[in-house]
Design a protein around this motif. Sequence first.
Motif, short mmCIF file in Angstrom:
data_model
loop_
_atom_site.label_atom_id
_atom_site.label_comp_id
_atom_site.label_asym_id
_atom_site.label_seq_id
_atom_site.Cartn_x
_atom_site.Cartn_y
_atom_site.Cartn_z
N CYS A 35 69.48 -46.63 20.33
CA CYS A 35 68.30 -46.92 19.52
C CYS A 35 67.83 -48.36 19.69
N VAL A 36 68.76 -49.30 19.83
CA VAL A 36 68.36 -50.68 20.10
C VAL A 36 67.56 -50.73 21.39
N VAL A 37 68.05 -50.03 22.41
CA VAL A 37 67.39 -50.03 23.72
C VAL A 37 66.03 -49.34 23.65
N ILE A 38 66.00 -48.16 23.09
CA ILE A 38 64.74 -47.39 23.07
C ILE A 38 63.68 -48.09 22.23
N ILE A 39 64.06 -48.61 21.08
CA ILE A 39 63.07 -49.32 20.26
C ILE A 39 62.59 -50.57 20.99
N GLY A 40 63.50 -51.29 21.61
CA GLY A 40 63.10 -52.48 22.38
C GLY A 40 62.14 -52.15 23.50
N LEU A 41 62.44 -51.10 24.25
CA LEU A 41 61.56 -50.69 25.34
C LEU A 41 60.21 -50.20 24.81
N ALA A 42 60.24 -49.49 23.69
CA ALA A 42 58.99 -49.00 23.09
C ALA A 42 58.11 -50.18 22.66
N LEU A 43 58.73 -51.20 22.08
CA LEU A 43 57.97 -52.39 21.69
C LEU A 43 57.40 -53.10 22.92
N GLU A 44 58.21 -53.25 23.96
CA GLU A 44 57.76 -53.92 25.18
C GLU A 44 56.62 -53.19 25.87
N ASN A 45 56.63 -51.87 25.78
CA ASN A 45 55.65 -51.06 26.51
C ASN A 45 54.47 -50.62 25.66
N GLY A 46 54.34 -51.17 24.48
CA GLY A 46 53.19 -50.85 23.63
C GLY A 46 53.17 -49.42 23.12
N ALA A 47 54.34 -48.81 22.96
CA ALA A 47 54.41 -47.44 22.49
C ALA A 47 54.44 -47.35 20.97
N ILE A 48 54.45 -48.50 20.30
CA ILE A 48 54.50 -48.55 18.85
C ILE A 48 53.25 -49.27 18.35
N ASP A 49 52.61 -48.68 17.33
CA ASP A 49 51.42 -49.30 16.74
C ASP A 49 51.79 -50.67 16.19
N ALA A 50 50.90 -51.62 16.38
CA ALA A 50 51.12 -52.99 15.92
C ALA A 50 51.42 -53.04 14.42
N ALA A 51 50.79 -52.18 13.65
CA ALA A 51 51.00 -52.17 12.21
C ALA A 51 52.42 -51.75 11.83
N ASP A 52 53.11 -51.04 12.71
CA ASP A 52 54.45 -50.54 12.43
C ASP A 52 55.55 -51.34 13.10
#
Length: 115
Positions: A35-52
Amino acid sequence: MSRLPLYALLLASVFSAPAYAEEDTLPDHASPSICVVIIGLALENGAIDAADEEDYKAAAETFREKSAELNGGKDGANQMIGSSVAFYDALSKADLEKGADMCLSAEDESFDADE
């Protein structure tokens, strides 16, 4: 005794062995290091809305702490997290989003092991 038959057998086994292509696939369950890896990669790749983003960053920190508990400290956690990156670094943006959501919903779970 000639070594030629031995080499022939060795070559035959190499060329007849099934080939497996490594494919980055989303895990079917959450674990702290993953989860640390996936969340980090999701943040790096813009897969998470800025508001969240803050919610996901907080979840990643919680998972990092859980990983440290399960792996005997910060060094063990860093090794486990680092060894997981290569498995997930080519996930699509959609898979990263889905994985990050899976992890966020598992933030309050307890874990017996870190895979």
